[in-house]
Design an enzyme around this catalytic site. Sequence first.
Site, PDB file in Angstrom:
ATOM      1  N   GLY A  55      34.516  42.378  32.767  1.00 21.50           N
ATOM      2  CA  GLY A  55      35.969  42.497  32.704  1.00 21.50           C
ATOM      3  C   GLY A  55      36.581  41.511  33.660  1.00 21.50           C
ATOM      4  O   GLY A  55      35.878  40.683  34.237  1.00 21.50           O
ATOM      5  N   GLY A  56      37.872  41.618  33.836  1.00 22.44           N
ATOM      6  CA  GLY A  56      38.578  40.687  34.707  1.00 22.44           C
ATOM      7  C   GLY A  56      38.068  40.725  36.130  1.00 22.44           C
ATOM      8  O   GLY A  56      38.135  39.750  36.861  1.00 22.44           O
ATOM      9  N   ASP A  66      44.959  53.152  33.605  1.00 19.19           N
ATOM     10  CA  ASP A  66      44.313  52.408  32.518  1.00 19.19           C
ATOM     11  C   ASP A  66      43.407  53.334  31.705  1.00 19.19           C
ATOM     12  O   ASP A  66      42.260  53.020  31.440  1.00 19.19           O
ATOM     13  CB  ASP A  66      43.544  51.216  33.064  1.00 19.19           C
ATOM     14  CG  ASP A  66      43.267  50.156  31.982  1.00 19.19           C
ATOM     15  OD1 ASP A  66      43.934  50.200  30.923  1.00 19.19           O
ATOM     16  OD2 ASP A  66      42.396  49.303  32.192  1.00 19.19           O
ATOM     17  N   LYS A  88      31.391  41.338  36.577  1.00 24.62           N
ATOM     18  CA  LYS A  88      30.404  41.857  35.641  1.00 24.62           C
ATOM     19  C   LYS A  88      29.866  43.200  36.107  1.00 24.62           C
ATOM     20  O   LYS A  88      29.886  43.518  37.286  1.00 24.62           O
ATOM     21  CB  LYS A  88      29.249  40.860  35.518  1.00 24.62           C
ATOM     22  CG  LYS A  88      29.678  39.535  34.915  1.00 24.62           C
ATOM     23  CD  LYS A  88      28.475  38.735  34.442  1.00 24.62           C
ATOM     24  CE  LYS A  88      28.905  37.525  33.624  1.00 24.62           C
ATOM     25  NZ  LYS A  88      29.269  36.379  34.459  1.00 24.62           N
TER      26      LYS A  88
END
Length: 966
Positions: free
Chosen positions: A635-636, A750, A639
């Site tokens: 993801g941003g 989120d 890893k």
Amino acid sequence: MVIRLVIFLAFLYIRVGDAVSPTDNQDYAALTVLTKHWENLPLSWTGGDPCGNEWVGITCRSSRIISIKLSSVGLTGQLSGDLVSLSELQTLDLSYNIGLTGSLPPNIGQLAKLTILILIGCGFSGTIPDSIGSLQQLTDLSLNSNKFSGQVPASIGKLKELYWLDLSDNKLSGSIPVSDGTNPGLDLLVNAKHFHFGINQLSGTIPDRLFSSDMTLIHLLFDNNNFTGMIPSTLGLVQTLQAVRLDRNKLGGHIPSNLKDLTDVNELVLSNNDFSGPVPDLTGMNNLNYVDMSNNSFAAANVSLWLTSLESLTTVIMENTGLEGQLPVELFCIPLLQTLMMANNQVNGSLDFGTTYSSQLLLIDLRNNSLSEFTVKSSYNFTLMLADNKVCNFSGVNLSYCHAQQDRGSSYSTPVSCPALQCESGQKPSPKCKCGYPYTGTWTFRAPSFSAFGNPNYFKSLQQSLEESLVSLNLPVDSVLLSDVVMDAFGYPKMRVAIFPAGQVLFNTTGVISLGFVFSNQIYQPSKGFGPYVFIADSYPYFGKNNGSRIGVIVGAVVGSSVLFLLLCAGGYAYHRKKIADKAKQQANANSFVSWDSQQTGDGIPQLKAARFFSVEELQKCTNNFSEENIIGAGGYGKVYKGIFADRQMIAIKRSQAGSMQGSREFRNEIELLSRVHHKNLVKLLGFCYDQGEQILVYEFIPNGTLMDALLGTSGIQLDWIRRLMITLGAARGLQYLHELADPPIIHRDIKSTNILLDERLIAKVADFGLSKLFGDTEEKGYVTTQVKGTLGYLDPEYYMTNQVTEKSDVYSFGVVMLEMITARIPIQKGKYIVKEIKTAIDRTKDLYSLQELIDPILLSSATPLVGLEKFVDLALNCVQDSGVDRPTMGELVQEFENIVKLAGMNPSAESGPLSCTYDGASGGDAWNTSTDDSLLRHSGSTPLIRTESRAAAFIEKFRITGHIS
Ligand SMILES: *[C@@H]1O[C@H](CO)[C@@H](O)[C@H](O)[C@H]1NC(C)=O
């Protein structure tokens, strides 16, 4: 001055009679003075109370104005210094009001709480005030596309929180300020990701000192200025860079050889300067898509170069670059190559692009070279330009490639085909054949990674993704039309955008402001290849306006000055008291909080009780030196690896990208949060590693992957209705814990089906608290966030509009997850938003609410009766109500789920611990045991491991960390 005071006092006086006064007096007065300088105010800004009567574009908290958003409403006038009296203001977005002119108030730095200042595409001029450096909370500063002149204030370097700095398209001059020990400079902005300074008159050399390995810049856009001197070699230290544009300056000298260390760069544009020396070697820049070095004074070089080693290239532009020799045939085999532009060089010999050239090829421009031969070995359908080569030199030649002219702009337009549709004058037909007044603007992309502007697919997918995103944000959007894609004079592709209203012929003011904010705050993010963008909206002239006539009426009000005096004193006293209270509260917070700093040891390693410290070596060992095979997600943030210790304990390791300072904050945030949070439905933090520049979080390993994979059937798990109920209940309990029991409470921000993991007994575990922000007491609730975070499709429309995060934003996202439970489809699919789909299809008089078309076929065909499904749908739709206050709390939801579970004949406490065996037995074993059923396992073929390991290897665990907008 006197008149202004009278008006000010008059307003205070008018408000004395209000028993309940939603807006604070000081704010009300300040707003009044502010609007006196503006015309074309929205209609709702007439009388009444800004906080109480919902003036569009104003957000309040506890009677204080915290946000003003008025983009593209056609405001004219000036920005008055009385703005600073709005001392709680956090967001100011006045973008796309070209009629807003004059300079920024010099005292703007007094707005101590300001986090977002966006004034894109207005008519502001004058210098940027020095006091801007006092806005200590500022994260977003966008002053682009105005007429600001003078120097870039050095004080901007004091904005430690700054994330986004856009000063482009102004008339700024002078050099880039850097710190010198006494004065601040832009080199101190180590948290900034974006330096957008293009299209100005900046000059001088780019200072060495500007760049360091502490920086975390992603986009460095210095194009279209007057910079001189060499590129500092320190640029090579900013390893986070993805787009570098230095084109159209007066830079010279040799290009530093360490430029190729920037291996994350996708777009590198150095054209139209005066660089000399060898063409830089870019070997190793394996992410490079787009490179342009045209029009420099490089020494002659053989065209073979290093180009063929860069497999990701889409675009090579090296016109007038001193290239000579024969083009290697391998060049045309770069798999994604779209464009090769090498006009005005000395390329000679024969041209041969072989028979297996890139299928993406659209253009080869080799005009004005010395090619003497061209052998056509196969037919080709890209544009080939060979004019002014020997091969075209002899008379009588009439070959198309000798005459083809450049045609880079594409005039792509979204098709609109509505022959029968007659629109009233002024209205336009939309792509979906509705008449309306579209919201329009110009959209410019500053560093796209492709050059295939003639390829309509790029724009089709952009159009579709924008349309889907706007609809998923609950905006009343019918459709999006893109048109007139062209290359502008500064080398940027740009296009016109028209957004059509749904269910009405025009957008109301709220709709227009919301659309403006989506672009001005970069809430919509196109897919990666489009790179950074700027959107300039046209003003939207179709709705009625208030021309500020009320001011005159009120000035006439008789003012009793003694009353006012008392009022002001009372106000001052209350303010003083509040200050004292705030201070006390702050102190209390500090004490009740595990403070990173106070617990630091000498080497900066935080000491926390619950979480264990892991060394880098230890983690290297258990992940096979962070091998690719151990990656289970990305993801941003970085890893995620799977790790296995010698004792066979498995762990999940989130490793942040090197040198990410933003990450460092999130990292610290996450440790502080998670080390205090323990619940059976939350993924447990085992420890962390903050060592040798690494930032790593170690979690318990959750073997059965994400809820999304289970629902989509990609992980081999089938979930029947009972299991879905139990998972929903479990996840809801995890969230309820975060909202109601964690101390301090936590908003997840989120929630999505990829952030709910399933353990070996398919118990739900909520993951990823990286985005959570603490909120301690009521004062902190409604915390205005600096960046809208979350995932499109799950994003609470109220949150993204107001930037105010509450636990009800999580409830919205949870409602979307519930709809996924029923439909087993992702929230936005083929342009259709699940929430809208369900709302449209529902018929509460029919069986299963007549949703059979949308319900997951696995549920419909299974033997398990869908007990409580209608109730479940009702609850989900309650969660996705537009307004947060109408949504249930997680606590209320947990109770409702417990009731449904009971109705379905289950024990609601069965999902926890050994009690789940009750269900296991009752269902005959088959259903509940699926996750350990060998038939589901595929062998990984790697080292033999214990059973859980081979299962883990078999499933695709997307321990997705982010995917959020930021
Ligand atoms: C092409 O140019 C190179 C360098 O200028 C020269 O050495 C070579 O002989 C030329 N080849 C042909 C076929 O003209």
